[in-house]
Design an enzyme around this catalytic site. Structure first.
Site, mmCIF file in Angstrom:
data_model
loop_
_atom_site.group_PDB
_atom_site.id
_atom_site.type_symbol
_atom_site.label_atom_id
_atom_site.label_comp_id
_atom_site.label_asym_id
_atom_site.label_seq_id
_atom_site.Cartn_x
_atom_site.Cartn_y
_atom_site.Cartn_z
ATOM 1 N N CYS A 73 94.420 64.988 77.572
ATOM 2 C CA CYS A 73 93.239 64.936 76.708
ATOM 3 C C CYS A 73 92.009 65.169 77.575
ATOM 4 O O CYS A 73 91.724 64.384 78.478
ATOM 5 C CB CYS A 73 93.154 63.585 76.005
ATOM 6 S SG CYS A 73 91.743 63.446 74.881
ATOM 7 N N CYS A 196 87.331 68.396 70.785
ATOM 8 C CA CYS A 196 88.610 68.365 71.516
ATOM 9 C C CYS A 196 88.392 69.078 72.840
ATOM 10 O O CYS A 196 88.130 70.285 72.867
ATOM 11 C CB CYS A 196 89.707 69.040 70.702
ATOM 12 S SG CYS A 196 91.261 69.266 71.608
#
Length: 264
Positions: A73, A196
């Site tokens: 991530c 993101c």
């Protein structure tokens, strides 16, 4: 069971951060992860991040999607770096380990610069792209990113058989004069997130084929990010950095029900 946590967000991508240096977080934890991420029953987040000691590097980061799966991530890594600094584990530079291996990073003021691994392959699919930036990303070019039905259009690509069985994240990229605008459907979250990091990075690399030069400025629903890189030939990218803010929102203690009492 009580869990102490800190809440961080990076351009609206939010995370429950847990200081797990004492290794007290439960190993059989998918239901606990889901509870912590639940925005009505728990704390509410796009993912859960554990910070642990590491025998060789500054720290270990473990990232969980709301469904309990693990992945790299980008924004979560930036938040983990800021959290590790707040814990006194690092200064303004760090080397740490996460899901896809070892990374380095540095902090300048409020901006965290996260160094991603090199990208060696870009798959062209007509006008679309598939790029793995540590997590897999499909990038689709659109005329108006605001008009995209993210859940229906994103999930159709995410679950397409060509990406079976693991699936893919899906990004929608709109070109603008001096930047790109991006919206993302994230697997594991199974919906849109305000930002993101690995998806923004994939879109910035894709934008290099559309005559954008490094650094690429990226607008997300949660704020601005920047991606810098060196392009070597047509397929290879190195010195890839994702840069943007990472901010603490609040901290607290949450009472987690025993597993058979956690809402499903």
């Amino acid at each position: 069971m009580q869990i102490s946590f800190h809440k961080y967000q990076g351009t609206g991508n939010d995370f429950v951060m847990i200081d797990d240096r004492q290794r007290t977080f439960p190993e059989d934890n998918s239901e606990v992860i889901g509870f912590l991420c639940d925005r009505k029953m728990g704390v509410g987040a796009d993912g859960v991040i554990l910070i642990q000691e590491h025998p060789e590097h500054d720290f270990r980061m473990i990232y969980y999607n709301p469904d309990g799966s693990k992945s790299l991530c980008g924004n979560g890594s930036r938040c983990a770096i800021a959290f590790a600094k707040a814990l006194g584990m690092i200064g303004d530079k760090t080397v740490f380990e996460t899901t896809d291996g070892v990374h380095d990073a540095f902090i300048q003021g409020e901006i965290v610069h996260f160094h991603l691994h090199d990208v060696n392959t870009v798959e062209h699919q007509g006008n679309d792209f598939f790029i793995d930036t540590g997590s897999p990303h499909h990038v689709q070019l659109v005329e108006d990113v605001a008009a995209v039905e993210i859940v229906s259009e994103g999930s159709a690509i995410r679950y397409d058989e060509k990406y079976s069985p693991g699936g893919t994240n899906v990004n929608f990229l709109q070109q603008q004069e001096s930047q790109i605008s991006v919206r993302t459907y994230e697997r594991g979250v199974e919906g849109e997130t305000l930002s993101c990091g690995t998806g923004v990075t994939a879109c910035a690399l894709a934008a290099s084929f559309l005559n954008y030069e490094s650094p690429v400025s990226v607008e997300t629903k949660g704020g601005q990010l920047s991606v810098s890189f060196e392009k070597k030939g047509e397929q290879h990218f190195e010195n890839i950095y994702l840069a943007g803010p990472a901010k603490k929102v609040f901290e607290g203690i949450v009472e987690v029900p025993v597993q058979n009492e956690i809402p499903s």
